[in-house]
Design a protein around this motif. Structure first.
Motif, PDB file in Angstrom:
ATOM      1  N   MET A  33      36.921 -13.684   2.662  1.00 16.53           N
ATOM      2  CA  MET A  33      35.546 -13.190   2.828  1.00 16.53           C
ATOM      3  C   MET A  33      34.963 -12.797   1.466  1.00 16.53           C
ATOM      4  SD  MET A  33      33.963 -10.076   5.120  1.00 16.53           S
ATOM      5  CE  MET A  33      34.458  -8.729   4.056  1.00 16.53           C
ATOM      6  N   THR A  40      29.622  -9.577  -0.087  1.00 17.53           N
ATOM      7  CA  THR A  40      30.356  -8.530   0.641  1.00 17.53           C
ATOM      8  C   THR A  40      31.110  -7.601  -0.309  1.00 17.53           C
ATOM      9  OG1 THR A  40      32.257 -10.010   0.960  1.00 17.53           O
ATOM     10  CG2 THR A  40      30.623  -9.951   2.723  1.00 17.53           C
ATOM     11  N   TYR A  43      30.524  -3.594  -0.782  1.00 16.32           N
ATOM     12  CA  TYR A  43      31.094  -2.516   0.036  1.00 16.32           C
ATOM     13  C   TYR A  43      32.449  -2.022  -0.478  1.00 16.32           C
ATOM     14  CZ  TYR A  43      27.484  -4.055   3.238  1.00 16.32           C
ATOM     15  OH  TYR A  43      26.282  -4.380   3.790  1.00 16.32           O
ATOM     16  N   HIS A  46      34.481   0.326  -4.904  1.00 25.08           N
ATOM     17  CA  HIS A  46      35.301   1.468  -5.338  1.00 25.08           C
ATOM     18  C   HIS A  46      36.780   1.095  -5.465  1.00 25.08           C
ATOM     19  CE1 HIS A  46      35.072   1.322  -0.964  1.00 25.08           C
ATOM     20  NE2 HIS A  46      36.182   2.021  -0.886  1.00 25.08           N
ATOM     21  N   VAL A  63      44.865  -2.712   7.830  1.00 28.61           N
ATOM     22  CA  VAL A  63      44.083  -1.733   8.614  1.00 28.61           C
ATOM     23  C   VAL A  63      43.152  -2.460   9.593  1.00 28.61           C
ATOM     24  CG1 VAL A  63      42.249   0.020   8.420  1.00 28.61           C
ATOM     25  CG2 VAL A  63      44.193   0.074   6.850  1.00 28.61           C
ATOM     26  N   ILE A  64      42.478  -3.503   9.096  1.00 28.27           N
ATOM     27  CA  ILE A  64      41.540  -4.253   9.947  1.00 28.27           C
ATOM     28  C   ILE A  64      42.282  -4.884  11.123  1.00 28.27           C
ATOM     29  CG2 ILE A  64      40.114  -6.353  10.044  1.00 28.27           C
ATOM     30  CD1 ILE A  64      39.254  -5.745   7.164  1.00 28.27           C
ATOM     31  N   ALA A  67      43.312  -2.654  13.872  1.00 27.27           N
ATOM     32  CA  ALA A  67      42.183  -2.337  14.762  1.00 27.27           C
ATOM     33  C   ALA A  67      41.897  -3.516  15.699  1.00 27.27           C
ATOM     34  CB  ALA A  67      40.944  -1.983  13.940  1.00 27.27           C
ATOM     35  N   VAL A  68      42.037  -4.739  15.176  1.00 22.28           N
ATOM     36  CA  VAL A  68      41.819  -5.918  16.035  1.00 22.28           C
ATOM     37  C   VAL A  68      42.895  -5.937  17.133  1.00 22.28           C
ATOM     38  CG1 VAL A  68      41.789  -8.455  16.108  1.00 22.28           C
ATOM     39  CG2 VAL A  68      40.667  -7.270  14.220  1.00 22.28           C
ATOM     40  N   LEU A  88      31.468   4.962  12.152  1.00 25.41           N
ATOM     41  CA  LEU A  88      31.874   4.952  10.745  1.00 25.41           C
ATOM     42  C   LEU A  88      31.207   3.817   9.968  1.00 25.41           C
ATOM     43  CD1 LEU A  88      35.762   5.531  10.659  1.00 25.41           C
ATOM     44  CD2 LEU A  88      33.987   6.996   9.711  1.00 25.41           C
ATOM     45  N   MET A  93      29.953   4.041   6.155  1.00 26.84           N
ATOM     46  CA  MET A  93      30.069   2.918   5.215  1.00 26.84           C
ATOM     47  C   MET A  93      28.755   2.139   5.072  1.00 26.84           C
ATOM     48  SD  MET A  93      33.388   3.411   6.453  1.00 26.84           S
ATOM     49  CE  MET A  93      34.057   2.187   7.547  1.00 26.84           C
ATOM     50  N   ILE A  95      27.545  -0.537   6.659  1.00 23.26           N
ATOM     51  CA  ILE A  95      27.765  -1.981   6.586  1.00 23.26           C
ATOM     52  C   ILE A  95      26.649  -2.689   7.353  1.00 23.26           C
ATOM     53  CG2 ILE A  95      29.395  -3.841   7.129  1.00 23.26           C
ATOM     54  CD1 ILE A  95      30.540  -1.575   5.273  1.00 23.26           C
ATOM     55  N   PHE A 100      29.768  -8.532  10.260  1.00 22.30           N
ATOM     56  CA  PHE A 100      30.863  -8.640  11.240  1.00 22.30           C
ATOM     57  C   PHE A 100      31.118 -10.103  11.593  1.00 22.30           C
ATOM     58  CE2 PHE A 100      29.346  -4.185  12.451  1.00 22.30           C
ATOM     59  CZ  PHE A 100      30.279  -3.587  11.618  1.00 22.30           C
ATOM     60  N   LEU A 103      33.142 -11.665   8.648  1.00 22.93           N
ATOM     61  CA  LEU A 103      34.581 -11.368   8.670  1.00 22.93           C
ATOM     62  C   LEU A 103      35.249 -12.093   9.833  1.00 22.93           C
ATOM     63  CD1 LEU A 103      37.028  -9.951   7.498  1.00 22.93           C
ATOM     64  CD2 LEU A 103      36.482  -7.948   8.888  1.00 22.93           C
ATOM     65  N   ILE A 107      38.511 -14.452   9.774  1.00 23.66           N
ATOM     66  CA  ILE A 107      39.721 -14.213  10.577  1.00 23.66           C
ATOM     67  C   ILE A 107      40.100 -15.510  11.315  1.00 23.66           C
ATOM     68  CG2 ILE A 107      40.677 -12.944  12.563  1.00 23.66           C
ATOM     69  CD1 ILE A 107      38.989 -10.504  11.653  1.00 23.66           C
ATOM     70  N   LEU A 138      31.187  -3.187  17.615  1.00 22.45           N
ATOM     71  CA  LEU A 138      31.113  -2.442  16.355  1.00 22.45           C
ATOM     72  C   LEU A 138      29.665  -2.183  15.949  1.00 22.45           C
ATOM     73  CD1 LEU A 138      33.816  -3.923  13.919  1.00 22.45           C
ATOM     74  CD2 LEU A 138      33.706  -1.607  14.851  1.00 22.45           C
TER      75      LEU A 138
HETATM   76  C1  HEM Z   1      36.509  -7.214  12.640  1.00 24.01           C
HETATM   77  C2  HEM Z   1      35.687  -6.338  12.085  1.00 24.01           C
HETATM   78  C3  HEM Z   1      36.142  -5.065  11.443  1.00 24.01           C
HETATM   79  C4  HEM Z   1      37.124  -4.213  11.809  1.00 24.01           C
HETATM   80  C5  HEM Z   1      38.070  -4.311  13.010  1.00 24.01           C
HETATM   81  C6  HEM Z   1      37.148  -3.145  10.816  1.00 24.01           C
HETATM   82  C7  HEM Z   1      38.030  -2.084  10.827  1.00 24.01           C
HETATM   83  C8  HEM Z   1      38.023  -1.053   9.909  1.00 24.01           C
HETATM   84  C9  HEM Z   1      38.896   0.102   9.968  1.00 24.01           C
HETATM   85  C10 HEM Z   1      39.946   0.374  11.053  1.00 24.01           C
HETATM   86  C11 HEM Z   1      38.581   0.889   8.913  1.00 24.01           C
HETATM   87  C12 HEM Z   1      39.220   2.245   8.552  1.00 24.01           C
HETATM   88  C13 HEM Z   1      38.333   3.322   9.122  1.00 24.01           C
HETATM   89  C14 HEM Z   1      38.821   4.730   8.858  1.00 24.01           C
HETATM   90  O1  HEM Z   1      38.796   5.157   7.687  1.00 24.01           O
HETATM   91  O2  HEM Z   1      39.242   5.391   9.810  1.00 24.01           O
HETATM   92  C15 HEM Z   1      37.538   0.235   8.161  1.00 24.01           C
HETATM   93  C16 HEM Z   1      36.991   0.705   6.986  1.00 24.01           C
HETATM   94  C17 HEM Z   1      36.085   0.014   6.220  1.00 24.01           C
HETATM   95  N1  HEM Z   1      35.435  -1.146   6.569  1.00 24.01           N
HETATM   96 FE1  HEM Z   1      35.709  -2.197   8.281  1.00 24.01          FE
HETATM   97  N2  HEM Z   1      36.173  -3.379   9.881  1.00 24.01           N
HETATM   98  C18 HEM Z   1      35.542  -4.545  10.224  1.00 24.01           C
HETATM   99  C19 HEM Z   1      34.519  -5.147   9.527  1.00 24.01           C
HETATM  100  C20 HEM Z   1      34.051  -4.750   8.305  1.00 24.01           C
HETATM  101  C21 HEM Z   1      33.119  -5.506   7.495  1.00 24.01           C
HETATM  102  C22 HEM Z   1      32.523  -6.845   7.901  1.00 24.01           C
HETATM  103  C23 HEM Z   1      32.923  -4.801   6.346  1.00 24.01           C
HETATM  104  C24 HEM Z   1      32.059  -5.120   5.157  1.00 24.01           C
HETATM  105  C25 HEM Z   1      31.740  -6.335   4.774  1.00 24.01           C
HETATM  106  C26 HEM Z   1      33.722  -3.590   6.451  1.00 24.01           C
HETATM  107  C27 HEM Z   1      33.803  -2.614   5.482  1.00 24.01           C
HETATM  108  C28 HEM Z   1      34.612  -1.504   5.553  1.00 24.01           C
HETATM  109  C29 HEM Z   1      34.724  -0.531   4.468  1.00 24.01           C
HETATM  110  C30 HEM Z   1      33.969  -0.565   3.136  1.00 24.01           C
HETATM  111  C31 HEM Z   1      35.649   0.419   4.892  1.00 24.01           C
HETATM  112  C32 HEM Z   1      36.174   1.613   4.068  1.00 24.01           C
HETATM  113  C33 HEM Z   1      37.242   0.998   3.162  1.00 24.01           C
HETATM  114  C34 HEM Z   1      38.003   1.974   2.306  1.00 24.01           C
HETATM  115  O3  HEM Z   1      38.659   2.858   2.879  1.00 24.01           O
HETATM  116  O4  HEM Z   1      37.982   1.821   1.105  1.00 24.01           O
HETATM  117  N3  HEM Z   1      34.388  -3.592   7.653  1.00 24.01           N
HETATM  118  N4  HEM Z   1      37.215  -0.934   8.793  1.00 24.01           N
END
Ligand code: HEM
Length: 143
Positions: A33, A40, A43, A46, A63-64, A67-68, A88, A93, A95, A100, A103, A107, A138
């Motif tokens: 991605m 992207t 985001y 950092h 982590v992602i 969650a999936v 969140l 964040m 986003i 979504f 990503l 996947i 989401l």
């Molecule tokens: C299938 C879709 C996605 C899932 C299942 C997912 C899941 C997660 C989870 C579980 C977290 C951790 C949350 C926490 O701190 O408790 C997270 C954080 C985050 N997600 Fe997603 N996410 C998805 C899509 C995206 C997309 C498309 C973006 C941006 C393009 C994104 C950007 C972020 C960012 C920036 C964080 C914080 C990262 C960090 O800790 O540095 N997410 N996401």
């Protein structure tokens, strides 16, 4: 759009086949991605290193996909199951929810490349529907 009983069984079956590789699939999807859709990157600015397979990418890919995987077990109520995560992404964040889809696409590509035999056209449709439903859940808290 709702998942049929057949979709659900295909998704659960495919997830059972891939779950032991979920961390790697997540890292590959996130790496792709960031490379293929560089907008992207904003985001994740950092992180010390956004390169494919970097420690941050690997850690977050895991982590992602956790969650999936959790969502696979909660397919009957994705909106409820993903409510806190939607909050969140929307308010912490910030986003753009269009991402979504991006990503999800990556996947699917990671699944196809790593599981070419199991990722039949039938599984492809079911997983595409599932990831679309997950992305919609989401996006639920955005407004
Ligand atoms: C299938 C879709 C996605 C899932 C299942 C997912 C899941 C997660 C989870 C579980 C977290 C951790 C949350 C926490 O701190 O408790 C997270 C954080 C985050 N997600 Fe997603 N996410 C998805 C899509 C995206 C997309 C498309 C973006 C941006 C393009 C994104 C950007 C972020 C960012 C920036 C964080 C914080 C990262 C960090 O800790 O540095 N997410 N996401």
């Amino acid at each position: 759009m709702s998942l049929t009983a057949k979709d659900k069984s295909l998704i659960t079956g495919f997830w059972q086949k891939i779950s032991s590789k979920a961390d790697d699939l997540g890292a590959e999807a996130l790496s792709r991605m960031i490379v293929v859709f560089p907008a992207t990157k904003v985001y994740f600015s950092h992180w010390p290193d956004l390169g494919p397979g970097s420690p941050s990418v690997k850690k977050h890919g895991k982590v992602i996909m956790a969650a999936v995987g959790d969502a696979v077990g909660k397919m009957n109520d994705l909106v409820g199951a993903l409510s806190a995560l939607s909050d969140l992404h929307a308010f912490k964040m910030r986003i753009d929810p269009g991402n979504f889809k991006t990503l999800s696409h990556n996947i699917l590509v990671a699944c196809a490349v790593n599981f070419p035999v199991d990722f039949t056209a039938e599984v492809h449709v079911a997983m595409d529907k599932f990831l679309a439903a997950l992305g919609a859940a989401l996006s639920d808290k955005y407004r």
